[in-house]
Design a protein around this motif. Structure first.
Motif: not given
Length: 419
Positions: A26-29, A61-64, A68-75
């Motif tokens: 998540l930090v990397g995303g 990077l975020l696909w795995p 996660n809600a934060a990952a979806r927001a970043l995507l």
């Protein structure tokens, strides 16, 4: 005093429960999103990094952890930024397609009426409408365009001549001498600034023509675009229902439906078609009347009236002021009076006959809201904002009504469940 629910997790506990590798991803995303913003803001020629590559790397990077809600927001954020960047970079290519789709959007009711009422196949009616549009465009270019160019050139040169005469008047006028003696103005400074302005504009006229020719591009590119537009228009008109449904499907639903998109599209379509027809009638009426009276630059004043007709209420006032000033400077007070009377008569005809007959639908907007929208859009977006103020406000009001109806339904269901 409210007591916290011990079973409700807070943000810190949720982050503590995440595995270390998910937190790192998540930090990397987030870092990749910042790099995406940097590559979009400061592009460098020859650089390996580009927004598409950064976006792909961030998505991988975020696909795995995409659940996660934060990952979806970043995507989602990265996808929106990449979409805006792509639209900006391909705007030159997209302009013909957007213009053709807008034209097909306005002409679609004619094709549909020929198909349903007269049983003409849609491809035949699309071919007929496309041929008429191309013929009208060629007629405009061959007949009207040379007159417009000639009047613009004559207006610019006569304006420079009037400025030269003004400079001579400033040098010999006793009124200016009295004002200079009173300390109100400085004659030499005023004449020098006016001289510099005239010289700059005189040098700018040939360079402006060269810039226009250079911006148009090569002859081969012009021929290619002009040859493609009728073909694109024909296929867009023929398959417009399926294209429209595909575009509408991109918008989010409200209570499982997209009625607000259909309603907003209907309002904007009726408004644009009606305003185009009224503007064309206004330009023709003003042009014929001013040409009969021999008013100078009658064609430019008529075109100005037709274009400014898209700005409700304010357009007529601006047309009378600008048209009256042009007629007064290059004609006389009688020509200026004729311009004011003709435009005022056209406005009376428009308000009493054209608008009720052509714009028979209800926009559903209060006059105060229309004036506020004109001022607000004009402040933030200039002339373009004035042109889109009324249809954009209609869309926003329609979306708000759909949201309010949905909210009302949810509140009613909530109230019924509480009983």
């Amino acid at each position: 005093m409210a007591v916290a629910d011990p079973d409700s997790p807070d943000a810190s506990s949720l982050w503590m429960k995440l595995p270390v590798h998910e937190v790192l991803l998540l930090v990397g995303g987030l870092l990749m999103l910042l790099v995406l913003l940097y590559t979009m803001e400061a592009p460098r020629s020859g650089s390996f990094l580009s927004p598409p590559l950064v976006a792909i790397a961030g998505a991988l990077l975020l696909w795995p952890v995409h659940n996660n809600a934060a990952a979806r927001a970043l995507l989602l954020s990265g996808g929106v930024l990449l979409f805006i960047w792509a639209i900006t970079r391909t705007s030159t290519i997209l302009i013909p397609f957007v213009a053709v789709y807008l034209l097909a959007y306005l002409l679609h009711p004619i094709v549909t009426r020929l198909d349903r009422k007269y049983r003409i196949p849609r491809w035949v009616s699309s071919m007929v409408v496309t041929t008429l549009v191309v013929g009208l465009f060629i007629t405009t270019v061959v007949i009207i365009a040379p007159n417009i160019v000639e009047q613009i050139d004559r207006l610019s040169r006569q304006t420079l001549g009037a400025l030269e005469a003004l400079r001579g008047w400033l040098a010999t006028s006793p009124v200016v001498a009295e004002l200079e003696g009173a300390g109100v103005i400085e004659r030499e400074t005023l004449i020098r600034e006016l001289t510099d302005f005239v010289q700059q504009q005189t040098r700018r006229l040939p360079s402006a023509a060269e810039e226009v020719l250079a911006s148009v591009g090569s002859v081969l590119g012009i021929i290619t675009v002009l040859a493609l537009i009728p073909v694109i228009l024909f296929y867009t008109l023929k398959d417009y229902p399926s294209i429209r449904d595909s575009l509408v499907g991109l918008f989010p639903t409200t209570n499982g439906r997209r009625d607000y998109i259909v309603e907003a599209g209907s309002i904007v379509g009726n408004y644009l078609r009606g305003q185009l027809l009224i503007g064309l009638i206004s330009a023709v009426n003003v042009a014929v009347a001013l040409a009969l009276f021999g008013v100078p630059f009658w064609l430019l004043i008529a075109l100005l009236t037709g274009v400014l007709n898209f700005v409700p209420r304010l357009g007529a006032i601006v047309s009378m002021v600008l048209g009256g000033c042009v007629a007064l400077v290059f004609g006389g007070w009688m020509d200026a009076l004729i311009v004011l009377i003709v435009i005022l008569a056209q406005q009376l005809l428009e308000q009493s006959v054209l608008t009720p007959k052509i714009l028979s639908y209800q926009m559903g907007l209060h006059p105060v809201l229309i004036v506020f929208a004109l001022l607000a859009f004009g402040t933030f977006m200039g002339v373009f904002g004035l042109l889109i103020a009324v249809p954009a406000t209609a869309i926003l009001v329609t979306i708000y009504r759909a949201w309010r109806e949905e909210l009302t339904l949810e509140l009613n269901e909530y109230g019924a469940s509480r009983r």
